[in-house]
Write an enzyme that holds these catalytic residues in place. Structure first.
Site, mmCIF file in Angstrom:
data_model
loop_
_atom_site.group_PDB
_atom_site.id
_atom_site.type_symbol
_atom_site.label_atom_id
_atom_site.label_comp_id
_atom_site.label_asym_id
_atom_site.label_seq_id
_atom_site.Cartn_x
_atom_site.Cartn_y
_atom_site.Cartn_z
ATOM 1 N N VAL A 1 0.830 -1.202 0.000
ATOM 2 C CA VAL A 1 0.000 0.000 0.000
ATOM 3 C C VAL A 1 0.868 1.257 0.000
ATOM 4 C CG1 VAL A 1 -1.844 1.220 1.225
ATOM 5 C CG2 VAL A 1 -1.812 -1.274 1.225
ATOM 6 N N ASP B 1 -12.969 -9.356 8.435
ATOM 7 C CA ASP B 1 -11.620 -9.030 8.928
ATOM 8 C C ASP B 1 -11.629 -7.714 9.702
ATOM 9 O OD1 ASP B 1 -8.939 -9.539 9.388
ATOM 10 O OD2 ASP B 1 -8.254 -8.770 7.450
ATOM 11 N N LYS C 1 -3.323 0.562 -3.628
ATOM 12 C CA LYS C 1 -3.115 -0.781 -3.083
ATOM 13 C C LYS C 1 -2.737 -1.696 -4.247
ATOM 14 C CE LYS C 1 -5.737 -4.416 -0.625
ATOM 15 N NZ LYS C 1 -7.001 -4.709 0.076
#
Length: 350
Positions: free
Chosen positions: A54, A157, A69
């Protein structure tokens, strides 16, 4: 021979994807349009993950600061899923905004371009947050989760690294949708998702028919770590030990009740390490350094999030209606209120 586990289905938003056209959720059929990465000049590396690198970058066509990214070689299917989900969620409350999808003209490596957030590292930020700040940011995170869940998507996540906070502007964004997935009732999902300290019990006992409530466990872990100033709250050495750490707080009898309800057979390895533990009171975790962040409402909310039984956890919408957030709702409903000034407490100091 162990029998099949019991079925389970989300208490909310269960049919969202079945009510939409196939094109909405069939990410494998999605064909992203890839622009040219030459429009973006990389400035500095911000970090690296398992699947990407990133960078902070500048869009040279308009001088806008962005985040690029760059995706590491990974299955095309996974890239398509992330892109489709980001496109479906674009414009959603507190969801990181996907600006562009590009490829390096030479290497053909795909990259995703996002809005830039001036993030403060959570390890520093969490040390200075006030009681109100924690309520405020948790409420903002719940807005993002209720939005993605309402769109038929589980993040899978949720953790501090994936929650960008610009503390100056009181701005929060939920990032990294690389593990996110569309929810379909009765579908069995991969349990190798989320990061160890934030994995729900369903993942640790290998129960595959999970749903949006997985994200609510992870949010509960974040809340616990913030109010008790214990990062991470459940600090397992590996995935097996992670469940042991949870059982030492929530109790082993309660765990066995959960396993029985869903006909889950525990990995025999747990026989050697689980032991027998009583359920602890949340008050046990209060000490002089965190007392100012803990309230009866905070403990009540925490108790309703950190439940073994995923069906018993509050949904994002239910959590937002909890009394813990009344001060935030009150502030946000004030007409023309300068939220940044109010929540920093400057008005009180004048």
């Amino acid at each position: 021979m162990p029998g099949p586990a019991a079925r389970s289905r989300a208490r909310v938003y269960a049919e969202v994807n079945s009510l939409r056209s196939r094109e909405y959720w069939d990410y494998e059929a999605h064909v992203p349009s890839w622009g040219n990465q030459d429009d973006y000049q990389l400035v500095r590396k911000l970090g690296r993950g398992k699947y990407s690198e990133v960078f902070e970058a500048i869009n040279i066509t308009n001088n806008e600061r962005v985040v690029v990214k760059i995706l590491k070689p990974v299955k095309k299917k996974k890239i398509k899923r992330e892109v489709k989900i980001l496109e479906n969620l674009r414009g959603g409350t507190n969801i990181i905004k996907l600006i562009d999808t590009v490829k390096d003209p030479v290497s053909k490596t795909p990259a995703l371009v996002f809005e830039y957030i001036n993030n403060t590292d959570f390890k520093q930020l969490y040390q200075i947050l006030t009681d109100f700040d924690i309520r405020f940011y948790m409420y903002e995170l719940l807005k993002a989760l209720d939005y993605c869940h309402s769109k038929g998507i589980m993040h899978r996540d949720v953790k501090p690294h994936n929650v960008m906070i610009d503390h100056q502007q009181k701005k929060l964004r939920l990032i990294d949708w690389g593990l996110a997935e569309f929810y379909h009732p009765a579908q069995e999902y991969n349990v190798r998702v989320a990061s160890r300290y934030f994995k729900g019990p369903e993942l640790l006992v290998d129960y595959q028919m999970y749903d949006y409530s997985l994200d609510m466990w992870s949010l509960g872990c974040m809340l616990a770590s913030m109010i008790f100033r214990k990062e991470p709250f459940f600090h397992g050495q590996d995935n097996y030990d992670q469940l042991v750490r949870i059982a030492k707080v929530l109790g082993t009898d309660e765990l066995y009740g959960y396993l029985k309800k869903y006909h889950i057979d525990l990995d025999p390895h747990f026989n050697d390490i689980l032991g027998q533990h009583s359920r602890k009171r949340w008050e046990n975790f209060i000490h002089s350094e965190n007392r100012h962040l803990v309230s009866p409402e905070a403990l009540d909310l925490l108790d309703k999030l950190l439940r073994y039984d995923h069906q018993q956890r509050l949904t994002a919408k239910e959590a937002m209606e909890h009394p813990y957030f009344y001060p935030v709702v009150k502030e946000q409903s004030q007409p023309c209120a300068d939220n940044a000034v109010l929540s920093s407490g400057l008005t009180a100091a004048r």
